[in-house]
Design a protein around this motif. Structure first.
Motif, PDB file in Angstrom:
ATOM      1  N   SER A   1       8.804   0.361  -1.036  1.00  0.00           N
ATOM      2  CA  SER A   1       9.292   0.935  -2.504  1.00  0.00           C
ATOM      3  C   SER A   1       9.661   2.290  -2.472  1.00  0.00           C
ATOM      4  O   SER A   1      10.403   2.656  -3.109  1.00  0.00           O
ATOM      5  CB  SER A   1       8.044   0.806  -3.482  1.00  0.00           C
ATOM      6  OG  SER A   1       7.053   1.601  -3.338  1.00  0.00           O
TER       7      SER A   1
ATOM      8  N   GLU B   1       3.943  -2.336   1.002  1.00  0.00           N
ATOM      9  CA  GLU B   1       4.574  -2.196  -0.280  1.00  0.00           C
ATOM     10  C   GLU B   1       4.820  -1.084  -0.861  1.00  0.00           C
ATOM     11  O   GLU B   1       5.806  -0.785  -1.320  1.00  0.00           O
ATOM     12  CB  GLU B   1       3.565  -3.033  -1.362  1.00  0.00           C
ATOM     13  CG  GLU B   1       3.596  -4.665  -1.189  1.00  0.00           C
ATOM     14  CD  GLU B   1       2.486  -5.287  -2.169  1.00  0.00           C
ATOM     15  OE1 GLU B   1       1.950  -4.389  -2.898  1.00  0.00           O
ATOM     16  OE2 GLU B   1       2.345  -6.521  -2.019  1.00  0.00           O
TER      17      GLU B   1
ATOM     18  N   LYS C   1      -1.258  -4.689   3.020  1.00  0.00           N
ATOM     19  CA  LYS C   1      -0.247  -5.234   2.232  1.00  0.00           C
ATOM     20  C   LYS C   1      -0.068  -4.004   1.185  1.00  0.00           C
ATOM     21  O   LYS C   1       1.362  -3.654   1.036  1.00  0.00           O
ATOM     22  CB  LYS C   1      -0.745  -6.419   1.589  1.00  0.00           C
ATOM     23  CG  LYS C   1      -0.592  -7.603   2.485  1.00  0.00           C
ATOM     24  CD  LYS C   1      -1.037  -8.890   1.744  1.00  0.00           C
ATOM     25  CE  LYS C   1      -1.283 -10.070   2.663  1.00  0.00           C
ATOM     26  NZ  LYS C   1      -1.663 -11.126   2.006  1.00  0.00           N
ATOM     27  N   SER C   2      -0.938  -3.431   0.671  1.00  0.00           N
ATOM     28  CA  SER C   2      -0.520  -2.505  -0.093  1.00  0.00           C
ATOM     29  C   SER C   2       0.225  -1.437   0.365  1.00  0.00           C
ATOM     30  O   SER C   2       0.847  -0.670  -0.135  1.00  0.00           O
ATOM     31  CB  SER C   2      -2.064  -2.055  -0.781  1.00  0.00           C
ATOM     32  OG  SER C   2      -2.027  -0.928  -1.634  1.00  0.00           O
TER      33      SER C   2
END
Length: 43
Positions: free
Chosen positions: A41, A37, A33-34
């Motif tokens: 971004s 993200e 997930k990190s």
């Protein structure tokens, strides 16, 4: 991996064997997930 309308979709399936516990799976999920993200971004 599949493409639709110029977009790419990657699917990762993770399975557990008897040597790994649920904490290992949660760690992997959080790490993925990190990464996602960070990559979204930067767009």
């Amino acid at each position: 991996m599949a493409t639709l309308g110029g977009r790419t979709r990657n699917v990762l399936i993770v399975t557990v064997d008897k040597d790994h516990n649920i904490e290992s799976i949660h760690f992997l999920q959080n790490a993925l997930k990190s990464l996602l993200e960070c990559s979204t971004s930067n767009d």
